[in-house]
Motif scaffolding. Structure first.
Motif, PDB file in Angstrom:
ATOM      1  N   VAL A   1     -46.945   7.131 -64.754  1.00 46.48           N
ATOM      2  CA  VAL A   1     -45.816   7.066 -65.684  1.00 46.48           C
ATOM      3  C   VAL A   1     -44.557   6.666 -64.925  1.00 46.48           C
ATOM      4  CG1 VAL A   1     -44.313   8.440 -67.208  1.00 46.48           C
ATOM      5  CG2 VAL A   1     -46.792   8.760 -67.262  1.00 46.48           C
TER       6      VAL A   1
ATOM      7  N   ALA B   1     -40.564   8.477 -71.014  1.00 44.47           N
ATOM      8  CA  ALA B   1     -41.730   8.543 -70.140  1.00 44.47           C
ATOM      9  C   ALA B   1     -42.768   7.553 -70.663  1.00 44.47           C
ATOM     10  CB  ALA B   1     -42.293   9.958 -70.111  1.00 44.47           C
TER      11      ALA B   1
ATOM     12  N   LYS C   1     -39.881  14.699 -64.812  1.00 43.49           N
ATOM     13  CA  LYS C   1     -41.223  15.191 -65.191  1.00 43.49           C
ATOM     14  C   LYS C   1     -41.193  16.690 -65.455  1.00 43.49           C
ATOM     15  CE  LYS C   1     -45.807  16.056 -63.237  1.00 43.49           C
ATOM     16  NZ  LYS C   1     -46.728  15.824 -62.112  1.00 43.49           N
ATOM     17  N   SER C   2     -40.501  17.434 -64.590  1.00 39.23           N
ATOM     18  CA  SER C   2     -40.432  18.889 -64.771  1.00 39.23           C
ATOM     19  C   SER C   2     -39.830  19.259 -66.109  1.00 39.23           C
ATOM     20  CB  SER C   2     -39.620  19.523 -63.631  1.00 39.23           C
ATOM     21  OG  SER C   2     -40.235  19.291 -62.390  1.00 39.23           O
TER      22      SER C   2
ATOM     23  N   LEU D   1     -39.967  17.510 -68.886  1.00 36.75           N
ATOM     24  CA  LEU D   1     -40.939  17.240 -69.935  1.00 36.75           C
ATOM     25  C   LEU D   1     -41.985  18.335 -69.996  1.00 36.75           C
ATOM     26  CD1 LEU D   1     -41.527  13.388 -69.632  1.00 36.75           C
ATOM     27  CD2 LEU D   1     -40.304  14.610 -71.423  1.00 36.75           C
ATOM     28  N   LEU D   2     -42.533  18.696 -68.854  1.00 36.83           N
ATOM     29  CA  LEU D   2     -43.541  19.759 -68.832  1.00 36.83           C
ATOM     30  C   LEU D   2     -42.969  21.076 -69.287  1.00 36.83           C
ATOM     31  CD1 LEU D   2     -45.414  18.902 -65.508  1.00 36.83           C
ATOM     32  CD2 LEU D   2     -45.989  18.258 -67.862  1.00 36.83           C
TER      33      LEU D   2
ATOM     34  N   ASN E   1     -47.364  10.939 -61.700  1.00 40.98           N
ATOM     35  CA  ASN E   1     -48.546  11.200 -62.524  1.00 40.98           C
ATOM     36  C   ASN E   1     -48.280  12.344 -63.484  1.00 40.98           C
ATOM     37  OD1 ASN E   1     -51.375  12.615 -62.985  1.00 40.98           O
ATOM     38  ND2 ASN E   1     -51.763  10.473 -62.397  1.00 40.98           N
ATOM     39  N   ILE E   2     -48.519  12.080 -64.771  1.00 44.31           N
ATOM     40  CA  ILE E   2     -48.364  13.098 -65.805  1.00 44.31           C
ATOM     41  C   ILE E   2     -49.646  13.128 -66.629  1.00 44.31           C
ATOM     42  CG2 ILE E   2     -47.069  13.857 -67.831  1.00 44.31           C
ATOM     43  CD1 ILE E   2     -44.625  12.503 -66.724  1.00 44.31           C
ATOM     44  N   ALA E   3     -50.342  14.257 -66.569  1.00 51.64           N
ATOM     45  CA  ALA E   3     -51.581  14.455 -67.336  1.00 51.64           C
ATOM     46  C   ALA E   3     -52.602  13.353 -67.049  1.00 51.64           C
ATOM     47  CB  ALA E   3     -51.283  14.526 -68.823  1.00 51.64           C
TER      48      ALA E   3
ATOM     49  N   GLU F   1     -42.745  20.970 -73.102  1.00 49.48           N
ATOM     50  CA  GLU F   1     -44.003  21.176 -73.780  1.00 49.48           C
ATOM     51  C   GLU F   1     -44.402  22.640 -73.731  1.00 49.48           C
ATOM     52  OE1 GLU F   1     -46.585  18.559 -71.744  1.00 49.48           O
ATOM     53  OE2 GLU F   1     -45.804  16.736 -72.685  1.00 49.48           O
TER      54      GLU F   1
END
Length: 366
Positions: free
Chosen positions: A311, A323, A357-358, A360-361, A305-307, A364
């Motif tokens: 995903v 993603a 995921k890490s 990508l976060l 789960n992303i935001a 950002e």
């Protein structure tokens, strides 16, 4: 733009609507990224099951000592492939000496009885003995032959080789060595004795069989078991490895509650598997029954789960992962039905997705 995530350097960039994570081969290995294909699976009414891999009944054979003795020569080790008739263990068994002594004595008595019978027939022909005396000699010869045959068969039944038995009869010399030969071809799975160890009669020396002949022993709650029947399909995976999906077919349902687990046991034949399944491996999965629909499915380990969105990371190039949001349907315990976002055949990350995921976060944030 580059960042450090969990000790692994990952490159992050943006490509259109999807965010891309790029890794070289070394980074992928260090990050533990595993890639698999989106596969078509069956989804429908199902029941959750857990269980383990077991050997197929009848696929193993326990070899036991018929008489007590001492292990004098141990020729095999666990994991060895053994051909039928190959000597695995040699015992030094004193009981063989007494049996062979009786064999030699019974043969001597049989020979003597045969000589007396032949002489009796000649005497009877010239009326030297009565018919009754001849019949007595015939019975003695028959009994002696029978005793010799019984002792000989007893030695053979104990595993004493026929060639060695013939040598004892020819040389009149007893032999206490008993070779234990393989009754079938297979792999030595268990070895329960050591060299020079004394063993008792009917003690298990070793277990051999075919390690590839395995099946699933599954457990299901009694109130759910009624809906399951032979022929139902099982989607399963080893516990903790939902990316290694396999399929099996229910063979039979044991119609009683296990007193230890309070569950019903199901036996399932493994049809296909992406894992090396050894006896004792724990598995989890679902039994599908009723009308089953075929749809794209992804293992639970691939979804993150992303935001607020579900995903998966789709491999769009060598070392590049996009993603991509997906719409999920039924979850069967090991895999999600995918209604949109990816299709059968797409290559996705099934391991290491948390690190992706890490990255990508982290990107950002910067």
């Amino acid at each position: 733009m580059r960042l450090m995530a969990m000790g692994v350097i990952l490159g992050v960039s943006v490509a259109g609507a999807g965010e891309i994570v790029e890794l070289d081969a070394r980074q992928r290995e260090r990050a533990g990224v595993v890639v698999g294909s989106v596969e078509e699976r069956g989804f429908g009414d199902s029941q959750r099951v857990v269980g383990r891999v077991i050997r197929v009944p009848g696929s193993t054979l326990s070899v036991k000592a018929v008489i007590p003795g001492r292990v004098e020569n141990l020729r095999v080790a666990p994991g060895d492939f053994i051909r039928r008739g190959e000597v695995m263990v040699e015992l030094h068994a004193h009981e063989l000496l007494g049996m062979q002594a009786r064999l030699l004595q019974s043969r001597d008595r049989a020979r003597l009885a045969a000589t007396r019978l032949e002489a009796g027939r000649e005497l009877y022909a010239i009326e030297g003995i009565s018919r009754l005396d001849l019949q007595v000699r015939e019975q003695e010869a028959h009994a002696a032959d029978l005793d010799f045959t019984v002792v000989r068969e007893e030695l053979l039944d104990h595993g004493f080789p026929e060639t060695a038995l013939d040598a004892v009869l020819e040389n009149r010399k007893t032999d206490a060595h008993l070779p234990i030969v393989a009754p079938m071809s297979g792999v030595l799975l268990e070895l329960n004795v050591e060299d020079q160890e004394w063993v008792e009669d009917y003690q298990t020396l070793l277990v051999m069989g075919d390690p590839k002949r395995v099946e699933l022993e599954l457990q299901i709650a009694p109130d759910l078991a009624a809906a399951v029947s032979a022929g139902d399909m099982v989607d399963f995976a080893p516990v903790g490895r939902s990316d290694l999906l396999g399929r099996a077919r229910i063979v039979t349902k044991v119609p009683q509650v296990d007193p230890g687990t309070r569950t019903i046991k199901l036996r399932a034949e493994i049809i296909e598997s992406h894992a090396s399944l050894y006896p004792g491996v724990f598995v989890e999965g679902t039994v599908a029954h009723g009308e089953v629909r075929r749809a794209a499915g992804v293992p639970v380990s691939a979804v993150i789960n992303i935001a607020g969105d579900d995903v998966v990371f789709v491999e769009v190039g060598e070392g590049s992962f996009e993603a991509r949001p997906v719409e999920l349907g039924v979850f069967d315990g090991t895999a999600h039905e995918v209604l949109g976002g990816v299709t059968v055949g797409d290559r996705i990350a099934t391991g290491g997705v948390f690190l992706l995921k890490s990255s990508l976060l982290g990107g950002e944030g910067e």
